[in-house]
Design a protein around this motif. Structure first.
Motif, mmCIF file in Angstrom:
data_model
loop_
_atom_site.group_PDB
_atom_site.id
_atom_site.type_symbol
_atom_site.label_atom_id
_atom_site.label_comp_id
_atom_site.label_asym_id
_atom_site.label_seq_id
_atom_site.Cartn_x
_atom_site.Cartn_y
_atom_site.Cartn_z
ATOM 1 N N ASP A 101 67.415 38.751 8.220
ATOM 2 C CA ASP A 101 68.422 38.667 7.153
ATOM 3 C C ASP A 101 68.991 40.028 6.780
ATOM 4 O O ASP A 101 70.107 40.127 6.294
ATOM 5 N N GLY A 102 68.223 41.063 6.943
ATOM 6 C CA GLY A 102 68.624 42.436 6.635
ATOM 7 C C GLY A 102 67.757 43.355 7.465
ATOM 8 O O GLY A 102 67.118 42.917 8.420
ATOM 9 N N PRO A 103 67.685 44.633 7.120
ATOM 10 C CA PRO A 103 66.811 45.533 7.875
ATOM 11 C C PRO A 103 65.398 44.955 8.006
ATOM 12 O O PRO A 103 64.835 44.418 7.048
ATOM 13 N N ALA A 104 64.850 45.049 9.208
ATOM 14 C CA ALA A 104 63.612 44.348 9.547
ATOM 15 C C ALA A 104 62.416 44.731 8.686
ATOM 16 O O ALA A 104 61.550 43.897 8.432
ATOM 17 N N ASN A 105 62.348 45.966 8.219
ATOM 18 C CA ASN A 105 61.192 46.385 7.417
ATOM 19 C C ASN A 105 61.185 45.806 6.012
ATOM 20 O O ASN A 105 60.166 45.839 5.337
ATOM 21 N N THR A 106 62.320 45.286 5.565
ATOM 22 C CA THR A 106 62.416 44.813 4.176
ATOM 23 C C THR A 106 62.939 43.388 4.030
ATOM 24 O O THR A 106 63.053 42.906 2.907
ATOM 25 N N PRO A 108 63.196 39.116 5.690
ATOM 26 C CA PRO A 108 62.571 38.115 6.556
ATOM 27 C C PRO A 108 63.430 37.776 7.772
ATOM 28 O O PRO A 108 64.609 38.134 7.840
ATOM 29 N N VAL A 109 62.812 37.065 8.685
ATOM 30 C CA VAL A 109 63.527 36.540 9.851
ATOM 31 C C VAL A 109 64.596 35.577 9.348
ATOM 32 O O VAL A 109 64.374 34.792 8.425
ATOM 33 N N MET A 110 65.768 35.645 9.954
ATOM 34 C CA MET A 110 66.879 34.777 9.555
ATOM 35 C C MET A 110 66.544 33.328 9.895
ATOM 36 O O MET A 110 66.224 33.009 11.044
ATOM 37 N N ALA A 111 66.599 32.483 8.899
ATOM 38 C CA ALA A 111 66.315 31.058 9.078
ATOM 39 C C ALA A 111 67.631 30.290 9.226
ATOM 40 O O ALA A 111 68.688 30.769 8.825
ATOM 41 N N GLY A 112 67.556 29.112 9.774
ATOM 42 C CA GLY A 112 68.720 28.245 9.852
ATOM 43 C C GLY A 112 69.655 28.590 10.987
ATOM 44 O O GLY A 112 69.413 29.491 11.787
ATOM 45 N N GLU A 113 70.730 27.833 11.014
ATOM 46 C CA GLU A 113 71.732 27.996 12.068
ATOM 47 C C GLU A 113 72.723 29.086 11.679
ATOM 48 O O GLU A 113 73.115 29.191 10.516
ATOM 49 N N PRO A 114 73.153 29.885 12.642
ATOM 50 C CA PRO A 114 74.071 30.973 12.313
ATOM 51 C C PRO A 114 75.412 30.485 11.765
ATOM 52 O O PRO A 114 76.052 31.191 10.987
ATOM 53 N N GLU A 115 75.830 29.275 12.120
ATOM 54 C CA GLU A 115 77.087 28.729 11.593
ATOM 55 C C GLU A 115 77.015 28.509 10.086
ATOM 56 O O GLU A 115 78.040 28.462 9.419
ATOM 57 N N ASP A 116 75.811 28.343 9.563
ATOM 58 C CA ASP A 116 75.622 28.085 8.140
ATOM 59 C C ASP A 116 75.415 29.365 7.337
ATOM 60 O O ASP A 116 75.172 29.308 6.134
ATOM 61 N N ARG A 117 75.503 30.501 7.978
ATOM 62 C CA ARG A 117 75.245 31.788 7.336
ATOM 63 C C ARG A 117 76.273 32.050 6.240
ATOM 64 O O ARG A 117 77.472 31.938 6.452
ATOM 65 N N ALA A 118 75.795 32.399 5.055
ATOM 66 C CA ALA A 118 76.687 32.769 3.951
ATOM 67 C C ALA A 118 77.224 34.177 4.195
ATOM 68 O O ALA A 118 76.559 35.016 4.805
ATOM 69 N N ARG A 119 78.408 34.432 3.694
ATOM 70 C CA ARG A 119 78.967 35.775 3.771
ATOM 71 C C ARG A 119 78.160 36.708 2.887
ATOM 72 O O ARG A 119 77.662 36.316 1.836
ATOM 73 N N GLY A 120 78.073 37.957 3.299
ATOM 74 C CA GLY A 120 77.382 38.960 2.500
ATOM 75 C C GLY A 120 78.227 39.423 1.325
ATOM 76 O O GLY A 120 79.357 38.973 1.131
ATOM 77 N N MET A 121 77.684 40.330 0.546
ATOM 78 C CA MET A 121 78.387 40.838 -0.639
ATOM 79 C C MET A 121 79.756 41.420 -0.301
ATOM 80 O O MET A 121 80.677 41.350 -1.104
ATOM 81 N N CYS A 122 79.902 41.980 0.889
ATOM 82 C CA CYS A 122 81.177 42.584 1.288
ATOM 83 C C CYS A 122 82.148 41.556 1.861
ATOM 84 O O CYS A 122 83.274 41.898 2.218
ATOM 85 N N GLY A 123 81.720 40.287 1.971
ATOM 86 C CA GLY A 123 82.583 39.237 2.499
ATOM 87 C C GLY A 123 82.471 39.025 3.991
ATOM 88 O O GLY A 123 83.150 38.173 4.559
ATOM 89 N N SER A 124 81.618 39.794 4.659
ATOM 90 C CA SER A 124 81.445 39.691 6.111
ATOM 91 C C SER A 124 80.188 38.896 6.445
ATOM 92 O O SER A 124 79.303 38.736 5.603
ATOM 93 N N GLU A 133 62.328 50.303 20.059
ATOM 94 C CA GLU A 133 61.728 51.469 19.426
ATOM 95 C C GLU A 133 61.917 51.476 17.915
ATOM 96 O O GLU A 133 61.683 52.475 17.248
ATOM 97 N N GLY A 134 62.328 50.338 17.353
ATOM 98 C CA GLY A 134 62.381 50.190 15.905
ATOM 99 C C GLY A 134 63.664 50.625 15.237
ATOM 100 O O GLY A 134 63.721 50.698 14.007
ATOM 101 N N ASN A 135 64.725 50.900 15.989
ATOM 102 C CA ASN A 135 66.013 51.237 15.381
ATOM 103 C C ASN A 135 66.680 49.963 14.883
ATOM 104 O O ASN A 135 66.843 49.008 15.649
ATOM 105 N N ASP A 136 67.042 49.933 13.605
ATOM 106 C CA ASP A 136 67.735 48.777 13.045
ATOM 107 C C ASP A 136 69.190 48.769 13.494
ATOM 108 O O ASP A 136 69.870 49.797 13.462
ATOM 109 N N ILE A 137 69.652 47.584 13.901
ATOM 110 C CA ILE A 137 71.029 47.396 14.350
ATOM 111 C C ILE A 137 71.607 46.223 13.562
ATOM 112 O O ILE A 137 71.049 45.124 13.566
ATOM 113 N N GLU A 138 72.712 46.465 12.885
ATOM 114 C CA GLU A 138 73.395 45.399 12.163
ATOM 115 C C GLU A 138 74.401 44.741 13.100
ATOM 116 O O GLU A 138 75.072 45.415 13.883
ATOM 117 N N ILE A 139 74.489 43.428 13.018
ATOM 118 C CA ILE A 139 75.478 42.649 13.747
ATOM 119 C C ILE A 139 76.432 42.095 12.703
ATOM 120 O O ILE A 139 75.989 41.420 11.765
#
Length: 153
Positions: A101-106, A108-124, A133-139
């Motif tokens: 759902d966000g950076p892996a250290n803080t 949880p694993v994203m639950a549900g289907e990606p089509e049902d994903r709510a937009r984030g605070m920025c609208g994306s 090697e533990g580098n966080d990557i945002e999609i």
């Protein structure tokens, strides 16, 4: 005179396990291994992996002393913009990549289907993964409500 940036050209990563990192970016994320450069002694210096036209990840096969704990370092994450968030997340899951759902250290694993994903605070639409090697990557996929597009007009 104004400085006119055209793009963020690349992100450079040191790799403890170069082959594992190269496999992740090429085989799991579907990036293209574009070219590599060698040191004067013939050993590998770096590999350019293309994410999109004119945008790259540089992989350096060299050890580093850190632990890549994003909570203890300045680089928080980097982001790949995609044009089909749901399809990309499905493809990542099929390839065995854990999506968060966000950076892996803080977060949880994203639950549900990606089509049902709510937009984030920025609208994306967004989610996170980690490379080997533990580098966080945002999609991220921009939407008609994305502040990045609304404010950049």
């Amino acid at each position: 005179m104004a400085i006119n940036y055209t793009a963020l050209g690349h992100v450079a990563l040191r790799c403890r396990d170069y082959q594992k990192m190269l496999d992740f970016y090429v085989k799991k994320l579907g990036c293209e291994e574009l070219f590599h450069l060698d040191n004067d002694d013939g050993s590998l210096w770096l590999t350019y992996v293309r994410t999109a036209k004119g945008q790259f990840v540089e992989l350096f096969p060299e050890d580093y002393p850190g632990d890549n704990d994003a909570l203890k370092q300045s680089p928080h994450h980097f982001c790949f913009e995609v044009d089909d968030f749901a399809g990309f997340v499905r493809q990542l899951r099929e390839r065995g990549v854990t999506v968060y759902d966000g950076p892996a250290n803080t977060h949880p694993v994203m639950a549900g289907e990606p089509e049902d994903r709510a937009r984030g605070m920025c609208g994306s639409l967004c989610a996170f993964i980690q490379d080997p090697e533990g580098n966080d990557i945002e999609i991220m996929q921009f939407t008609d409500a994305s502040m990045q597009l609304i404010c950049d007009r």
